[in-house]
Motif scaffolding. Structure first.
Motif, PDB file in Angstrom:
ATOM      1  N   UNK A 105      10.502 -28.215  16.125  1.00  0.00           N
ATOM      2  CA  UNK A 105      10.187 -27.514  14.882  1.00  0.00           C
ATOM      3  C   UNK A 105       8.683 -27.398  14.647  1.00  0.00           C
ATOM      4  N   UNK A 106       7.894 -27.966  15.490  1.00  0.00           N
ATOM      5  CA  UNK A 106       6.435 -27.873  15.566  1.00  0.00           C
ATOM      6  C   UNK A 106       5.762 -28.251  14.242  1.00  0.00           C
ATOM      7  N   UNK A 107       5.405 -27.304  13.382  1.00  0.00           N
ATOM      8  CA  UNK A 107       4.716 -27.641  12.131  1.00  0.00           C
ATOM      9  C   UNK A 107       5.679 -27.922  10.973  1.00  0.00           C
ATOM     10  N   UNK A 108       6.966 -27.790  11.203  1.00  0.00           N
ATOM     11  CA  UNK A 108       7.983 -28.253  10.259  1.00  0.00           C
ATOM     12  C   UNK A 108       8.455 -29.612  10.768  1.00  0.00           C
ATOM     13  N   UNK A 109       9.047 -30.404   9.904  1.00  0.00           N
ATOM     14  CA  UNK A 109       9.544 -31.722  10.287  1.00  0.00           C
ATOM     15  C   UNK A 109      11.045 -31.769  10.022  1.00  0.00           C
ATOM     16  N   UNK A 110      11.840 -31.706  11.089  1.00  0.00           N
ATOM     17  CA  UNK A 110      13.296 -31.656  10.968  1.00  0.00           C
ATOM     18  C   UNK A 110      13.850 -32.871  10.227  1.00  0.00           C
ATOM     19  N   UNK A 111      13.170 -34.004  10.304  1.00  0.00           N
ATOM     20  CA  UNK A 111      13.644 -35.217   9.635  1.00  0.00           C
ATOM     21  C   UNK A 111      13.279 -35.254   8.154  1.00  0.00           C
ATOM     22  N   UNK A 112      12.492 -34.325   7.698  1.00  0.00           N
ATOM     23  CA  UNK A 112      12.116 -34.237   6.283  1.00  0.00           C
ATOM     24  C   UNK A 112      13.094 -33.293   5.584  1.00  0.00           C
ATOM     25  N   UNK A 113      13.775 -33.767   4.568  1.00  0.00           N
ATOM     26  CA  UNK A 113      14.852 -33.005   3.916  1.00  0.00           C
ATOM     27  C   UNK A 113      14.390 -31.627   3.443  1.00  0.00           C
ATOM     28  N   UNK A 114      13.211 -31.554   2.859  1.00  0.00           N
ATOM     29  CA  UNK A 114      12.720 -30.272   2.340  1.00  0.00           C
ATOM     30  C   UNK A 114      12.515 -29.255   3.465  1.00  0.00           C
ATOM     31  N   UNK A 115      11.919 -29.701   4.562  1.00  0.00           N
ATOM     32  CA  UNK A 115      11.698 -28.803   5.699  1.00  0.00           C
ATOM     33  C   UNK A 115      13.024 -28.370   6.317  1.00  0.00           C
ATOM     34  N   UNK A 116      13.925 -29.313   6.456  1.00  0.00           N
ATOM     35  CA  UNK A 116      15.226 -28.993   7.036  1.00  0.00           C
ATOM     36  C   UNK A 116      15.970 -27.973   6.177  1.00  0.00           C
ATOM     37  N   UNK A 117      15.887 -28.116   4.866  1.00  0.00           N
ATOM     38  CA  UNK A 117      16.532 -27.159   3.961  1.00  0.00           C
ATOM     39  C   UNK A 117      15.931 -25.764   4.121  1.00  0.00           C
ATOM     40  N   UNK A 118      14.620 -25.688   4.304  1.00  0.00           N
ATOM     41  CA  UNK A 118      13.970 -24.388   4.527  1.00  0.00           C
ATOM     42  C   UNK A 118      14.531 -23.747   5.789  1.00  0.00           C
TER      43      UNK A 118
END
Length: 148
Positions: A105-118
């Protein structure tokens, strides 16, 4: 320019997020043309779905990598002392990849709930207007060599 590669996250046919592919390189052309890059990638994904139709319709989430291409031929004379940033005019599909977390996910963080929701298309849009552009994340400042 290989540094102008972007990864798009596509959920049910809609681009939900875009990230710069190389996390250690600030690319001024991407920063200067952020909205254009976003629009070109979204248009390329739409064309991809128009061409492949049902083949991609069954994929709830996938990633796709794109190279931003700038027109090289111009009729206008160029001043040698004033280099300009070529304007992107196409997002060229490089490959279609599996969804996160298999594909990074590079500049997103799959383990971060907010990023995963995006990325999964579950985040509420921040602006209530016509089709909101997906979130695009770019390296905003030079990355020190020591942190690479």
């Amino acid at each position: 320019n290989p540094l102008c590669e972007l990864r798009a996250f596509v959920c049910k046919g809609r681009v939900t997020g875009i990230t710069q592919y190389y996390r250690t390189c600030m690319v001024p052309a991407l920063l200067q043309q952020r909205s254009l890059a976003c629009n070109l990638v979204c248009e390329a994904v739409k064309q991809l779905h128009d061409r492949l139709g049902e083949s991609l319709g069954d994929l709830p989430l996938y990633t796709a990598d794109f190279a931003l291409i700038a027109a090289t031929a111009t009729d206008a004379p160029q001043e040698a002392s004033a280099p300009s940033t070529p304007t992107f005019d196409q997002a060229l599909l490089i490959e279609i990849n599996p969804p996160p977390p298999v594909s990074g996910t590079i500049l997103f963080d799959w383990d971060r709930a907010k990023d995963r929701a995006i990325l999964e298309g579950l985040a509420a849009p921040s602006v209530v207007t016509e089709p909101a552009l997906p979130e695009i994340r770019l390296v905003e400042k030079p990355v020190p060599w020591e942190s690479v």
